[in-house]
Design a protein around this motif. Structure first.
Motif, mmCIF file in Angstrom:
data_model
loop_
_atom_site.group_PDB
_atom_site.id
_atom_site.type_symbol
_atom_site.label_atom_id
_atom_site.label_comp_id
_atom_site.label_asym_id
_atom_site.label_seq_id
_atom_site.Cartn_x
_atom_site.Cartn_y
_atom_site.Cartn_z
ATOM 1 N N GLU A 1 0.821 -1.208 0.000
ATOM 2 C CA GLU A 1 0.000 0.000 0.000
ATOM 3 C C GLU A 1 0.859 1.264 0.000
ATOM 4 O O GLU A 1 0.499 2.270 -0.619
ATOM 5 N N ASP A 2 1.971 1.220 0.709
ATOM 6 C CA ASP A 2 2.807 2.414 0.838
ATOM 7 C C ASP A 2 3.448 2.804 -0.491
ATOM 8 O O ASP A 2 3.616 3.983 -0.781
ATOM 9 N N GLY A 3 3.832 1.819 -1.277
ATOM 10 C CA GLY A 3 4.404 2.096 -2.592
ATOM 11 C C GLY A 3 5.845 2.544 -2.569
ATOM 12 O O GLY A 3 6.428 2.863 -3.617
ATOM 13 N N ALA A 4 6.448 2.616 -1.396
ATOM 14 C CA ALA A 4 7.844 3.007 -1.239
ATOM 15 C C ALA A 4 8.446 2.131 -0.145
ATOM 16 O O ALA A 4 7.718 1.494 0.622
ATOM 17 N N PRO A 5 9.761 2.071 -0.047
ATOM 18 C CA PRO A 5 10.369 1.252 1.004
ATOM 19 C C PRO A 5 9.841 1.627 2.384
ATOM 20 O O PRO A 5 9.724 2.807 2.721
ATOM 21 N N VAL A 6 9.498 0.639 3.171
ATOM 22 C CA VAL A 6 8.895 0.847 4.487
ATOM 23 C C VAL A 6 9.765 0.171 5.541
ATOM 24 O O VAL A 6 10.193 -0.974 5.361
ATOM 25 N N GLY A 7 9.993 0.859 6.658
ATOM 26 C CA GLY A 7 10.805 0.318 7.728
ATOM 27 C C GLY A 7 9.978 -0.222 8.870
ATOM 28 O O GLY A 7 8.747 -0.076 8.917
ATOM 29 N N GLY B 1 14.206 0.653 4.088
ATOM 30 C CA GLY B 1 13.104 -0.245 4.415
ATOM 31 C C GLY B 1 12.988 -1.365 3.400
ATOM 32 O O GLY B 1 13.983 -1.736 2.758
ATOM 33 N N ARG B 2 11.790 -1.872 3.241
ATOM 34 C CA ARG B 2 11.580 -3.021 2.356
ATOM 35 C C ARG B 2 10.499 -2.747 1.318
ATOM 36 O O ARG B 2 9.564 -1.973 1.547
ATOM 37 N N LEU B 3 10.621 -3.468 0.211
ATOM 38 C CA LEU B 3 9.605 -3.505 -0.827
ATOM 39 C C LEU B 3 9.200 -4.950 -1.055
ATOM 40 O O LEU B 3 9.949 -5.878 -0.708
ATOM 41 N N LEU B 4 8.040 -5.148 -1.637
ATOM 42 C CA LEU B 4 7.657 -6.497 -2.042
ATOM 43 C C LEU B 4 8.390 -6.869 -3.321
ATOM 44 O O LEU B 4 8.581 -6.034 -4.208
ATOM 45 N N THR B 5 8.788 -8.118 -3.397
ATOM 46 C CA THR B 5 9.343 -8.651 -4.638
ATOM 47 C C THR B 5 8.185 -9.053 -5.559
ATOM 48 O O THR B 5 7.029 -9.113 -5.118
ATOM 49 N N PRO B 6 8.458 -9.321 -6.834
ATOM 50 C CA PRO B 6 7.384 -9.835 -7.699
ATOM 51 C C PRO B 6 6.723 -11.082 -7.117
ATOM 52 O O PRO B 6 5.501 -11.254 -7.202
ATOM 53 N N GLN C 1 11.697 -15.979 2.253
ATOM 54 C CA GLN C 1 10.765 -16.600 1.310
ATOM 55 C C GLN C 1 10.703 -15.851 -0.016
ATOM 56 O O GLN C 1 9.902 -16.185 -0.885
ATOM 57 N N ASP C 2 11.573 -14.830 -0.139
ATOM 58 C CA ASP C 2 11.634 -14.007 -1.351
ATOM 59 C C ASP C 2 10.333 -13.246 -1.588
ATOM 60 O O ASP C 2 9.950 -12.989 -2.723
ATOM 61 N N TYR C 3 9.661 -12.864 -0.489
ATOM 62 C CA TYR C 3 8.460 -12.043 -0.596
ATOM 63 C C TYR C 3 8.779 -10.558 -0.446
ATOM 64 O O TYR C 3 8.037 -9.709 -0.949
ATOM 65 N N THR C 4 9.867 -10.247 0.284
ATOM 66 C CA THR C 4 10.290 -8.861 0.464
ATOM 67 C C THR C 4 11.785 -8.753 0.194
ATOM 68 O O THR C 4 12.513 -9.753 0.228
ATOM 69 N N ILE C 5 12.221 -7.515 -0.035
ATOM 70 C CA ILE C 5 13.638 -7.258 -0.284
ATOM 71 C C ILE C 5 14.001 -5.911 0.346
ATOM 72 O O ILE C 5 13.211 -4.965 0.320
ATOM 73 N N THR C 6 15.193 -5.845 0.964
ATOM 74 C CA THR C 6 15.625 -4.612 1.609
ATOM 75 C C THR C 6 16.116 -3.605 0.575
ATOM 76 O O THR C 6 16.673 -3.974 -0.464
ATOM 77 N N GLN C 7 15.904 -2.352 0.896
ATOM 78 C CA GLN C 7 16.379 -1.243 0.070
ATOM 79 C C GLN C 7 17.316 -0.382 0.919
ATOM 80 O O GLN C 7 16.985 0.735 1.329
#
Length: 255
Positions: free
Chosen positions: A33-39, A79-84, A69-75
């Motif tokens: 929902e945030d659309g940007a890296p979230v901490g 913070g994090r974003l969702l992976t495909p 589980q390759d659902y999120t990735i750090t930036q």
């Protein structure tokens, strides 16, 4: 669009086995929902707004699990974003939750309490079963037609023994839905029959139980039309048959 139901709705009768699965879903939802890296701090505030109090260290462990589980990735430190893969998984969960909500809604809004509900249900059955009979006549295989014949014979035996024919009659109707090669009609019929059984079990005097011999003759005619692959006739016979049941029940209520 992301699914947005109250927490109590999600937890009750949902797809989550425990709180950990539920919280992991919420974290993925907030990140998307945030659309940007979230901490972790931002995610903690969002969980608190949802009535869930977890420390940042605990949230960090959830996030590391999602990373593994390759659902999120750090930036970096942003913070994090969702992976495909995470986006795909989130959409799968949202779809499953929507299906649960539809099921819960149907269950809550189709509670059967009286004869009038049964009459309304039979009206809907007539609409559906006109199609299931026609489709069964068109698409049923030889093996499936044998299943239908077996269901008819079970109903005939029940009537001949003067036993309550309600269950075997409903099995006959469900069998036609099962062999009509339309999974949605099959599922809807299964749901309606389940609801009908609920009320019929509570009624001591049900007119349809007394008319078993007449109904079994109509079942025989429907079976013959389906086995002859006469879709038009099968649909017409089924429509008339269910309308007869509808009328019999309706008239018994008015007496």
């Amino acid at each position: 669009m992301l699914y947005d139901a109250p927490e109590s709705t999600l937890r009750t009768g949902s797809i989550f086995k425990n709180d950990s699965e539920y919280i992991s879903y919420l974290l993925m939802k907030y990140i998307q929902e945030d659309g940007a890296p979230v901490g972790a701090w931002t995610l903690r505030e969002k969980l608190l707004a949802h009535g869930i109090d977890r420390g940042t260290a605990t949230i960090g462990r959830y996030l590391k699990s999602l990373d593994s589980q390759d659902y999120t990735i750090t930036q970096g430190n942003q913070g994090r974003l969702l992976t495909p893969r995470g986006v795909t998984r989130l959409h799968q969960i949202e779809k499953a939750l929507q299906e649960v909500e539809v099921q819960n809604f149907l269950t809550a809004t189709t509670q059967i309490h009286e004869y009038q509900d049964l009459i309304d249900l039979l009206y809907v059955r007539r609409l559906l079963e006109t199609e299931t009979a026609a489709l069964a006549a068109e698409y049923a295989t030889e093996g499936e037609l044998k299943q239908l014949q077996s269901a008819l014979e079970a109903h005939e035996r029940c009537v001949a023994l003067n036993s309550d024919p309600t269950e075997t009659a409903l099995i006959f109707h469900q069998t036609i839905a099962d062999i009509c090669h339309n999974k949605f009609l099959q599922a809807l019929m299964q749901f309606l029959i389940y609801k009908e059984t609920e009320i019929e079990c509570t009624i001591e005097s049900l007119v349809s139980r007394e008319l078993g011999p007449a109904y079994v003759v109509e079942h025989e005619a429907i079976t013959k039309a389906i086995c002859s692959h006469d879709a038009k006739k099968a649909g017409q016979l089924m429509s008339q048959h269910v309308y007869t049941i509808y009328s019999d029940v309706d008239q018994s209520v008015r007496i």
